[in-house]
Design a protein around this motif. Structure first.
Motif, PDB file in Angstrom:
ATOM      1  N   LEU A  87       8.616  14.164 -22.692  1.00  0.00           N
ATOM      2  CA  LEU A  87       9.918  14.821 -22.674  1.00  0.00           C
ATOM      3  C   LEU A  87       9.900  15.958 -21.663  1.00  0.00           C
ATOM      4  CD1 LEU A  87      10.812  15.082 -26.482  1.00  0.00           C
ATOM      5  CD2 LEU A  87      11.551  13.338 -24.854  1.00  0.00           C
ATOM      6  N   GLN A  88      11.056  16.262 -21.125  1.00  0.00           N
ATOM      7  CA  GLN A  88      11.221  17.405 -20.239  1.00  0.00           C
ATOM      8  C   GLN A  88      12.206  18.363 -20.874  1.00  0.00           C
ATOM      9  OE1 GLN A  88      13.605  16.884 -16.664  1.00  0.00           O
ATOM     10  NE2 GLN A  88      12.189  18.139 -15.495  1.00  0.00           N
ATOM     11  N   ALA A  89      11.798  19.612 -21.049  1.00  0.00           N
ATOM     12  CA  ALA A  89      12.690  20.677 -21.494  1.00  0.00           C
ATOM     13  C   ALA A  89      13.005  21.522 -20.268  1.00  0.00           C
ATOM     14  CB  ALA A  89      12.034  21.519 -22.583  1.00  0.00           C
ATOM     15  N   LYS A  90      14.233  21.437 -19.781  1.00  0.00           N
ATOM     16  CA  LYS A  90      14.610  22.077 -18.521  1.00  0.00           C
ATOM     17  C   LYS A  90      15.623  23.182 -18.769  1.00  0.00           C
ATOM     18  CE  LYS A  90      16.147  20.946 -13.839  1.00  0.00           C
ATOM     19  NZ  LYS A  90      16.732  19.907 -12.964  1.00  0.00           N
ATOM     20  N   GLU A  91      15.374  24.322 -18.179  1.00  0.00           N
ATOM     21  CA  GLU A  91      16.274  25.454 -18.338  1.00  0.00           C
ATOM     22  C   GLU A  91      17.645  25.144 -17.753  1.00  0.00           C
ATOM     23  OE1 GLU A  91      16.494  30.223 -17.195  1.00  0.00           O
ATOM     24  OE2 GLU A  91      14.835  28.982 -16.443  1.00  0.00           O
ATOM     25  N   ALA A  92      18.667  25.573 -18.447  1.00  0.00           N
ATOM     26  CA  ALA A  92      20.044  25.400 -17.990  1.00  0.00           C
ATOM     27  C   ALA A  92      20.710  26.765 -17.927  1.00  0.00           C
ATOM     28  CB  ALA A  92      20.814  24.486 -18.937  1.00  0.00           C
ATOM     29  N   GLY A  93      21.258  27.085 -16.767  1.00  0.00           N
ATOM     30  CA  GLY A  93      22.014  28.320 -16.607  1.00  0.00           C
ATOM     31  C   GLY A  93      23.481  28.001 -16.403  1.00  0.00           C
ATOM     32  N   PRO A  94      24.283  29.005 -16.101  1.00  0.00           N
ATOM     33  CA  PRO A  94      25.691  28.737 -15.809  1.00  0.00           C
ATOM     34  C   PRO A  94      25.820  27.827 -14.595  1.00  0.00           C
ATOM     35  CG  PRO A  94      25.307  31.087 -16.144  1.00  0.00           C
ATOM     36  CD  PRO A  94      23.964  30.443 -16.042  1.00  0.00           C
ATOM     37  N   SER A  95      26.812  26.960 -14.592  1.00  0.00           N
ATOM     38  CA  SER A  95      27.079  26.129 -13.425  1.00  0.00           C
ATOM     39  C   SER A  95      27.516  27.014 -12.262  1.00  0.00           C
ATOM     40  CB  SER A  95      28.190  25.115 -13.743  1.00  0.00           C
ATOM     41  OG  SER A  95      28.670  24.498 -12.567  1.00  0.00           O
ATOM     42  N   VAL A  96      27.117  26.639 -11.045  1.00  0.00           N
ATOM     43  CA  VAL A  96      27.567  27.391  -9.868  1.00  0.00           C
ATOM     44  C   VAL A  96      29.080  27.304  -9.702  1.00  0.00           C
ATOM     45  CG1 VAL A  96      25.375  27.155  -8.648  1.00  0.00           C
ATOM     46  CG2 VAL A  96      27.154  25.413  -8.331  1.00  0.00           C
ATOM     47  N   LEU A  97      29.711  26.344 -10.372  1.00  0.00           N
ATOM     48  CA  LEU A  97      31.164  26.186 -10.283  1.00  0.00           C
ATOM     49  C   LEU A  97      31.912  27.180 -11.168  1.00  0.00           C
ATOM     50  CD1 LEU A  97      31.446  22.277 -10.429  1.00  0.00           C
ATOM     51  CD2 LEU A  97      31.145  23.735  -8.422  1.00  0.00           C
ATOM     52  N   GLU A  98      31.227  27.766 -12.129  1.00  0.00           N
ATOM     53  CA  GLU A  98      31.918  28.617 -13.105  1.00  0.00           C
ATOM     54  C   GLU A  98      32.516  29.862 -12.476  1.00  0.00           C
ATOM     55  OE1 GLU A  98      30.120  29.185 -17.022  1.00  0.00           O
ATOM     56  OE2 GLU A  98      28.788  27.491 -16.635  1.00  0.00           O
ATOM     57  N   ARG A  99      31.912  30.378 -11.415  1.00  0.00           N
ATOM     58  CA  ARG A  99      32.454  31.588 -10.792  1.00  0.00           C
ATOM     59  C   ARG A  99      33.802  31.318 -10.123  1.00  0.00           C
ATOM     60  NH1 ARG A  99      27.504  32.090  -6.584  1.00  0.00           N
ATOM     61  NH2 ARG A  99      26.487  31.578  -8.547  1.00  0.00           N
ATOM     62  N   TYR A 100      34.124  30.037  -9.912  1.00  0.00           N
ATOM     63  CA  TYR A 100      35.390  29.671  -9.277  1.00  0.00           C
ATOM     64  C   TYR A 100      36.355  28.980 -10.239  1.00  0.00           C
ATOM     65  CZ  TYR A 100      32.143  30.417  -5.448  1.00  0.00           C
ATOM     66  OH  TYR A 100      31.189  30.951  -4.636  1.00  0.00           O
ATOM     67  N   LEU A 101      35.818  28.310 -11.264  1.00  0.00           N
ATOM     68  CA  LEU A 101      36.662  27.554 -12.197  1.00  0.00           C
ATOM     69  C   LEU A 101      36.740  28.187 -13.582  1.00  0.00           C
ATOM     70  CD1 LEU A 101      35.476  23.917 -11.315  1.00  0.00           C
ATOM     71  CD2 LEU A 101      37.529  25.109 -10.518  1.00  0.00           C
ATOM     72  N   GLY A 102      35.986  29.259 -13.799  1.00  0.00           N
ATOM     73  CA  GLY A 102      35.979  29.892 -15.102  1.00  0.00           C
ATOM     74  C   GLY A 102      34.839  29.388 -15.962  1.00  0.00           C
ATOM     75  N   ASP A 104       9.361  36.757 -23.201  1.00  0.00           N
ATOM     76  CA  ASP A 104       9.717  37.995 -22.516  1.00  0.00           C
ATOM     77  C   ASP A 104      10.937  38.659 -23.135  1.00  0.00           C
ATOM     78  OD1 ASP A 104      11.593  36.133 -21.817  1.00  0.00           O
ATOM     79  OD2 ASP A 104      11.357  36.336 -19.652  1.00  0.00           O
ATOM     80  N   GLY A 105      11.401  38.106 -24.273  1.00  0.00           N
ATOM     81  CA  GLY A 105      12.542  38.680 -24.966  1.00  0.00           C
ATOM     82  C   GLY A 105      13.888  38.192 -24.488  1.00  0.00           C
ATOM     83  N   VAL A 106      13.911  37.326 -23.474  1.00  0.00           N
ATOM     84  CA  VAL A 106      15.156  36.793 -22.931  1.00  0.00           C
ATOM     85  C   VAL A 106      15.449  35.438 -23.576  1.00  0.00           C
ATOM     86  CG1 VAL A 106      16.353  36.026 -20.854  1.00  0.00           C
ATOM     87  CG2 VAL A 106      14.797  37.982 -20.742  1.00  0.00           C
ATOM     88  N   THR A 107      16.643  35.286 -24.121  1.00  0.00           N
ATOM     89  CA  THR A 107      17.047  34.014 -24.704  1.00  0.00           C
ATOM     90  C   THR A 107      17.572  33.102 -23.600  1.00  0.00           C
ATOM     91  OG1 THR A 107      17.572  35.003 -26.839  1.00  0.00           O
ATOM     92  CG2 THR A 107      18.592  32.882 -26.340  1.00  0.00           C
ATOM     93  N   ARG A 108      17.049  31.883 -23.555  1.00  0.00           N
ATOM     94  CA  ARG A 108      17.425  30.945 -22.500  1.00  0.00           C
ATOM     95  C   ARG A 108      17.878  29.624 -23.107  1.00  0.00           C
ATOM     96  NH1 ARG A 108      12.914  33.659 -20.360  1.00  0.00           N
ATOM     97  NH2 ARG A 108      13.423  34.785 -18.434  1.00  0.00           N
ATOM     98  N   ASP A 109      18.736  28.940 -22.366  1.00  0.00           N
ATOM     99  CA  ASP A 109      19.232  27.631 -22.779  1.00  0.00           C
ATOM    100  C   ASP A 109      18.414  26.539 -22.103  1.00  0.00           C
ATOM    101  OD1 ASP A 109      21.271  28.716 -24.338  1.00  0.00           O
ATOM    102  OD2 ASP A 109      22.622  28.860 -22.616  1.00  0.00           O
ATOM    103  N   PHE A 110      18.184  25.453 -22.844  1.00  0.00           N
ATOM    104  CA  PHE A 110      17.455  24.305 -22.325  1.00  0.00           C
ATOM    105  C   PHE A 110      18.175  23.034 -22.724  1.00  0.00           C
ATOM    106  CE2 PHE A 110      14.254  27.586 -22.514  1.00  0.00           C
ATOM    107  CZ  PHE A 110      13.407  27.324 -21.448  1.00  0.00           C
ATOM    108  N   TYR A 111      17.984  21.992 -21.914  1.00  0.00           N
ATOM    109  CA  TYR A 111      18.319  20.659 -22.376  1.00  0.00           C
ATOM    110  C   TYR A 111      17.050  19.821 -22.310  1.00  0.00           C
ATOM    111  CZ  TYR A 111      18.778  19.273 -17.417  1.00  0.00           C
ATOM    112  OH  TYR A 111      18.553  19.029 -16.087  1.00  0.00           O
ATOM    113  N   VAL A 112      16.982  18.828 -23.160  1.00  0.00           N
ATOM    114  CA  VAL A 112      15.776  18.011 -23.312  1.00  0.00           C
ATOM    115  C   VAL A 112      16.144  16.561 -23.048  1.00  0.00           C
ATOM    116  CG1 VAL A 112      13.888  17.343 -24.855  1.00  0.00           C
ATOM    117  CG2 VAL A 112      14.870  19.650 -25.008  1.00  0.00           C
ATOM    118  N   ARG A 113      15.281  15.858 -22.326  1.00  0.00           N
ATOM    119  CA  ARG A 113      15.478  14.445 -22.023  1.00  0.00           C
ATOM    120  C   ARG A 113      14.116  13.815 -21.788  1.00  0.00           C
ATOM    121  NH1 ARG A 113      17.827  15.066 -15.817  1.00  0.00           N
ATOM    122  NH2 ARG A 113      15.985  16.078 -14.946  1.00  0.00           N
ATOM    123  N   GLN A 114      14.090  12.502 -21.647  1.00  0.00           N
ATOM    124  CA  GLN A 114      12.846  11.852 -21.278  1.00  0.00           C
ATOM    125  C   GLN A 114      12.504  12.199 -19.829  1.00  0.00           C
ATOM    126  OE1 GLN A 114      11.904   7.787 -22.895  1.00  0.00           O
ATOM    127  NE2 GLN A 114      14.112   7.775 -23.288  1.00  0.00           N
TER     128      GLN A 114
END
Length: 463
Positions: free
Chosen positions: A314-329, A364-374
């Protein structure tokens, strides 16, 4: 931005009329426009915030290789460019990074090899045109890298735009369920393009065979070692670093990742939770992936079922805000991982059975989002560096129709098809857009090389 956020509403006639009316607000020829000029390197370095600092030189080393590799890592730059371009007002679930290398093969749950979009880190609801423009520009850039003549590059871009337009018109005539069930498997693709591929069918066959070999057993041979009698992930620094080497003697990160795996389980359907419970976690490593993703946290998890010959990666990959959010909300989801997963499920015809998400506090005390997939499930991609003009046109046709199908699932395919029409106005606008965008991308790539040369940006080559 206009357009309903949910399924299309109204009669077919009403939706058709909305599509035609949109041509007045955004003429199809206007899509040749590219956004205002900007500082590409400033946009890129702003995107570095929160990434693992010691991995950033790898990111820039990979982007420096060529204009195409730069383009692959510069989704934030393209988002800025797209924000100033005309739109028809009809929204879909966007891939957000629909360049030609983010399409590929993978296994369906029924163990058939299918072709689809395969990267959704930037997915967000927005104008359908943005994905099309990201695709056609990548085809022009790839054609230049391969040394294709201008007319061949223009033909390739026009094929992609035409394929998207004609496919959307086909989907507009289909029932909602038929659109949802449509997918492209390897056998169908071979049959559809047999004549166009000609003698190059052998290369395609080899590529399909390689995709089928990229499974959990193949990963077992590539990524593990049995030294000491216990199966473990093998070190290949700096790209693969087992957790035991990354943080020797510190068990807090392992505990956090075990917690992530445990809690991610709750985002799976009941039958998938049962399946996952048949495996146990035995090792963890940090793995550097992609071009634009380098520097985000990505963990490779080795699980075993009945014995050492029954692995699940499995891969647990960090997910941040989309680069589109600064323009689309901001995205409507409560976490970036959920945004990625729900966007992928909307766009893909079939999906990874282990796809899920979780929010997890870091050591490090920072809460991060991840998605998991094969990590690997027959995953494979087309070798762009080996393409000839004829093969590139075939691939452009396939990517264009695949993107249209992904958009038709979440947008008003009737209105979009009506807007595009039966003529070539949009196709030709995409040719002009792609040429201008590729010119700008080459300037951005040269700027990166200059910044590396004078020490403003640190890059590590060949990694």
């Amino acid at each position: 931005m206009t357009g309903a956020p949910g399924p299309a509403r109204g009669t077919v006639r009403e939706r058709t009329e909305r599509g035609r009316a949109a041509r007045k607000e955004a003429p199809r020829s206007a899509h040749a426009e590219v956004g205002t000029d900007r500082d590409a390197l400033a946009l890129l370095t702003a995107d570095d915030a929160g990434r693992v600092p010691e991995l950033l030189p790898i990111r820039y080393g990979r982007m420096a290789v060529s204009p195409l590799s730069f383009y692959r890592g510069a989704a934030a730059v393209m988002a800025h460019d797209l924000a100033g371009t005309p739109v028809s007002g009809f929204t879909v679930q966007l891939c957000g990074d629909a360049h030609l290398s983010n399409f590929g093969f993978f296994a369906s749950p029924e163990r058939r090899l299918v072709f689809d979009l395969n990267d959704f880190d930037e997915t967000l609801r927005g104008p359908w045109e943005w994905d099309v423009k990201r695709l056609v520009a990548s085809l022009e850039i790839a054609g230049r890298e391969r040394g294709f003549r201008g007319r061949d590059r223009r033909a390739t871009v026009a094929v992609a735009a035409r394929s998207y337009r004609l496919a959307m018109r086909r989907f507009a005539a289909m029932t909602t369920l038929d659109v949802w069930y449509t997918r492209a498997d390897a056998e169908e693709i071979r049959a559809r393009y047999a004549r166009d591929l000609g003698r190059r069918r052998t290369r395609v066959e080899r590529g399909v065979a390689r995709s089928r070999s990229r499974d959990n057993i193949g990963a077992l041979h590539r990524f593990t070692t049995g030294d000491g009698g216990e199966l473990r992930l093998a070190a290949a620094p700096p790209l693969i670093v087992p957790l035991r080497d990354l943080l020797p003697g510190d068990t807090s990160q392992e505990a956090a990742l075990r917690g992530l795996l445990r809690d991610y389980r709750d985002t799976l359907p009941a039958d998938r939770r049962f399946l996952l419970d048949g495996y146990r976690l035995v090792d963890i490593a940090r793995k550097v992936v992609g071009v634009g993703s380098v520097g985000t946290r990505s963990w490779m998890l080795l699980l075993l079922g009945r014995d050492s010959r029954d692995p699940l990666f499995l891969q647990a990959k960090e997910a941040g805000p989309s680069v589109l959010e600064r323009y689309l909300g901001p995205a409507p989801q409560d976490s970036a991982g959920r945004r990625v997963v729900e966007g992928q499920r909307l766009m893909q015809a079939v999906g990874d059975i282990f796809l899920g998400w979780q929010r997890q506090p870091g050591i490090d005390g920072v809460t991060r989002d991840f998605y998991v997939r094969q990590l690997r499930d027959w995953k494979g991609s087309v070798e762009v560096e080996a393409m000839v003009p004829r093969g590139m046109r075939v691939y452009a046709d396939l990517c264009g129709s695949t993107l249209a199908r992904a958009h038709a699932r979440s947008g008003d395919c009737v209105a979009i098809a009506s807007y595009l029409g039966s003529g070539t106005a949009f196709d030709q606008a995409m040719v002009r857009f792609a040429t201008t965008c590729a010119d700008r991308n080459e300037r951005d790539h040269r700027a990166l090389l200059g910044a590396i040369s004078d020490g403003r940006i640190v890059a590590e080559a060949g990694v």
